[in-house]
Write an enzyme that holds these catalytic residues in place. Sequence first.
Site, short mmCIF file in Angstrom:
data_model
loop_
_atom_site.label_atom_id
_atom_site.label_comp_id
_atom_site.label_asym_id
_atom_site.label_seq_id
_atom_site.Cartn_x
_atom_site.Cartn_y
_atom_site.Cartn_z
N HIS A 200 14.04 62.31 68.25
CA HIS A 200 12.31 62.71 68.09
C HIS A 200 11.97 64.08 67.64
O HIS A 200 11.03 64.27 67.18
CB HIS A 200 11.90 62.26 69.59
CG HIS A 200 11.67 60.80 69.81
ND1 HIS A 200 12.54 60.08 70.60
CD2 HIS A 200 10.77 59.82 69.43
CE1 HIS A 200 12.35 58.86 70.67
NE2 HIS A 200 11.32 58.66 70.04
N ARG A 307 1.76 58.28 69.01
CA ARG A 307 2.78 58.53 70.02
C ARG A 307 2.10 59.31 71.13
O ARG A 307 2.19 60.62 70.99
CB ARG A 307 4.02 59.36 69.27
CG ARG A 307 4.80 58.36 68.61
CD ARG A 307 6.14 59.18 68.23
NE ARG A 307 7.09 58.29 67.71
CZ ARG A 307 7.61 58.22 66.30
NH1 ARG A 307 6.76 58.78 65.57
NH2 ARG A 307 8.39 57.35 65.86
N ARG A 344 0.04 53.85 71.29
CA ARG A 344 1.31 53.51 72.16
C ARG A 344 1.37 54.09 73.46
O ARG A 344 1.02 55.44 73.60
CB ARG A 344 2.32 53.82 71.38
CG ARG A 344 3.60 53.27 72.15
CD ARG A 344 4.83 53.72 71.36
NE ARG A 344 5.33 54.82 71.61
CZ ARG A 344 6.41 55.50 70.85
NH1 ARG A 344 6.94 54.55 70.11
NH2 ARG A 344 6.63 56.58 71.11
N GLU A 443 11.62 46.82 69.96
CA GLU A 443 12.38 47.65 69.34
C GLU A 443 13.88 47.35 70.26
O GLU A 443 14.64 48.20 69.96
CB GLU A 443 11.87 48.81 69.69
CG GLU A 443 11.21 49.30 70.97
CD GLU A 443 10.28 50.57 70.87
OE1 GLU A 443 10.80 51.43 70.01
OE2 GLU A 443 9.64 50.79 71.91
N ASN A 466 13.71 52.36 64.77
CA ASN A 466 14.48 53.54 65.09
C ASN A 466 15.37 53.05 66.28
O ASN A 466 16.57 53.24 66.47
CB ASN A 466 13.73 54.90 65.68
CG ASN A 466 12.94 55.37 64.46
OD1 ASN A 466 12.96 54.73 63.37
ND2 ASN A 466 11.59 55.97 64.82
N ASP A 467 14.60 52.64 67.40
CA ASP A 467 15.17 52.18 68.60
C ASP A 467 15.88 50.60 68.34
O ASP A 467 16.91 50.50 68.86
CB ASP A 467 14.28 51.87 69.75
CG ASP A 467 13.98 53.07 70.29
OD1 ASP A 467 15.00 54.20 70.69
OD2 ASP A 467 13.00 53.49 70.73
N ARG A 477 20.88 57.23 69.03
CA ARG A 477 19.90 57.87 67.73
C ARG A 477 20.08 59.12 67.64
O ARG A 477 19.74 59.89 66.73
CB ARG A 477 18.70 57.36 67.69
CG ARG A 477 17.72 57.68 69.04
CD ARG A 477 16.54 57.00 68.99
NE ARG A 477 15.47 57.26 68.33
CZ ARG A 477 14.17 56.79 68.20
NH1 ARG A 477 13.84 55.98 68.85
NH2 ARG A 477 13.14 57.57 67.72
N CYS A 514 6.79 50.33 62.36
CA CYS A 514 6.41 51.73 62.41
C CYS A 514 7.62 52.64 62.69
O CYS A 514 7.53 53.79 62.85
CB CYS A 514 5.49 51.76 63.65
SG CYS A 514 6.13 51.40 65.09
C1 PEP Z 1 10.88 53.08 66.88
O1 PEP Z 1 11.75 53.12 67.97
O2 PEP Z 1 11.17 52.81 65.78
C2 PEP Z 1 9.51 53.87 67.17
C3 PEP Z 1 8.56 54.01 66.23
O3 PEP Z 1 9.15 54.50 68.40
P1 PEP Z 1 9.93 56.00 68.59
O4 PEP Z 1 10.51 56.64 67.51
O5 PEP Z 1 8.80 56.96 69.13
O6 PEP Z 1 10.94 55.63 69.76
MG MG Z 2 11.04 53.54 69.76
#
Ligand code: PEP
Ligand code: MG
Length: 589
Positions: A200, A307, A344, A443, A466-467, A477, A514
């Site tokens: 993040h 976010r 979100r 996710e 991402n998750d 990650r 996203c």
């Molecule tokens: C993701 O997980 O792809 C996402 C957009 O949320 P974050 O990166 O805030 O976990």
């Molecule tokens: Mg996420």
Amino acid sequence: MGEDFQKQEFRLQGVGCSPGVVRGKAFVFLQKNIEEIPCYKIEESAREAEAHRFERALEATREQIAGLAEDVRSRGATAEADIFDAHLLVLDDPAIVGETLKAMATTGLNAEYCFNSTSRRYIEFFAGLEDDYLKERVSDIRDVTQRVLKNLLGIAPTGTSDRYSKRVIVAEDLTPSETTTFERSNVLALLTDMGNRTSHAAIVARAMGIPAVVGLRNASLRIAQDDEILVDGEKGIVYINPSEKTLACYSTISRQRSRLAAVIEKELSLPDVTLDGCAFHLEGNIGGADDIENLKKFRLKSVGLFRSEGIFLRNDRFPSEEQQFEEYRRAAESMPEAGTLIIRTLDLGGDKLISSSLLAREDNPFMGFRAIRFCLEFRDIFKDQLRAILRASAFGKIKIMFPMICSVAEVVAAKEVLEEAKNELRSRGEKFDEDISVGAMIEIPAAAVIAENIAEEVDFFSIGTNDLTQYTLAVDRGNEKISHLYDSYHPAVLKLIYFIVKAARKTGIPCAVCGEIAGDPVFAPLLLGMGVSALSMTPNCAAKIRYILRHTDTDSVRKLARAVLAEPEPRNIQERLTLFMNSILPETE
Ligand code: PEP
Ligand code: MG
């Protein structure tokens, strides 16, 4: 050694996560390890000022702890608040404070060294006792000691400090909240030992447009204060004491990149349609109402991901309903005409922590008490946020999205809390959008597998790649040691994305992406070819994505998707996608 002595150049390779080539002096943040407390002599004439500095650090710590206690108590967590009261007692303990001041006066050494030595003596003393109650004090003293030392050393970086103005910041790690405190105009670049492209802090740096390289492993040990640094935030390369040859080579690279950016930017205001006239939808990821200016700059109309934890991280506490409402309302009001704002709900936990005992550190944070799991446990905090979002929906087109959904039951439970929030607002006579849309982030692989069932409960999906990538591949990650295994080209990840898109299509709901790959020019044509309804990205990625999609057509991206989904080898997928992108991008030689 002569004046013309040239320090040796060396190069570190990390993960480039926010583009830009910059050159400047390093500012290395002190490590959080208590063993590395500096020890130095204070001039006789400066000793009184040093004692004041110590007292100010105590006072700052006292305020932070009292604020935390009040916050936790206001949430009804009285037992947790008592812990902070115990911490305040340690701070006011005349023995520890008095002995530190005495040590400073008699040895003439600096405050952090004397305070650390004194508190360590007390820690050893209490740890050696039989009495369990007294032993408990060890963790209190340790915790308070860390807080005071951080205040003395300025370990928790804040972006406003002059000490590192116009420097390349080098740190072992930066939390997302620390990263948000920097200002684009105040720092040149961020370098960290830890982290990965989708941790993040990296996402925050990218959103702020600060060049950044993460996962540099031991950069904070190898780079010395004031070293000359050259950063390539796109390739993840860092040169320490760069040679004349390297500098000359980078000035050519910079020129080429600027030429490419200029060609791409020329098309910024052309319509979002492919060569065969098919419209595509680009949206922005933001972390607060202030980011909407950037959204407009890159000609994006809607926000696919707000976010919302940004407000919590910036304040390092749970903001009130009113505070949140103000932020969401401001965002809704400053949105471009006819744009939609998807907020979100809170996604704290994992690598996003605030100083609250409700969110303690965990052994396995990304598998732990995060996002919707936390919200469904602390429903009052969740409801504060839902009421704030609902109230803001009277000021613009807002949609609500739940993160980290893993089961249908979670969606149902979250919607129940939303209904309670609506009822409370009705009884208060407050206005809100009665038909507000509700979506789920997909996710977690389990949610992907049952996407059809989840789709029955919501109005839209957004895929958090991402998750989804970290959970599908079992690769943290944020862990730089396994960043080579965090592979978005892995066919399992891509097949899951396609599976979710198909489930959404079957149920008749839109499905956006996203995660960071939505803003990655290599992946955008593939996602379009899979039938994704919108790509939501850090706004400053939009120009290049727009250029690429405008210069392709539906048949080509569908063919690309079919070929990629049939390919088992990640590196072949990467090669195919890269070739496709390069065939579109203009030459700049
Ligand atoms: C993701 O997980 O792809 C996402 C957009 O949320 P974050 O990166 O805030 O976990
Ligand atoms: Mg996420």
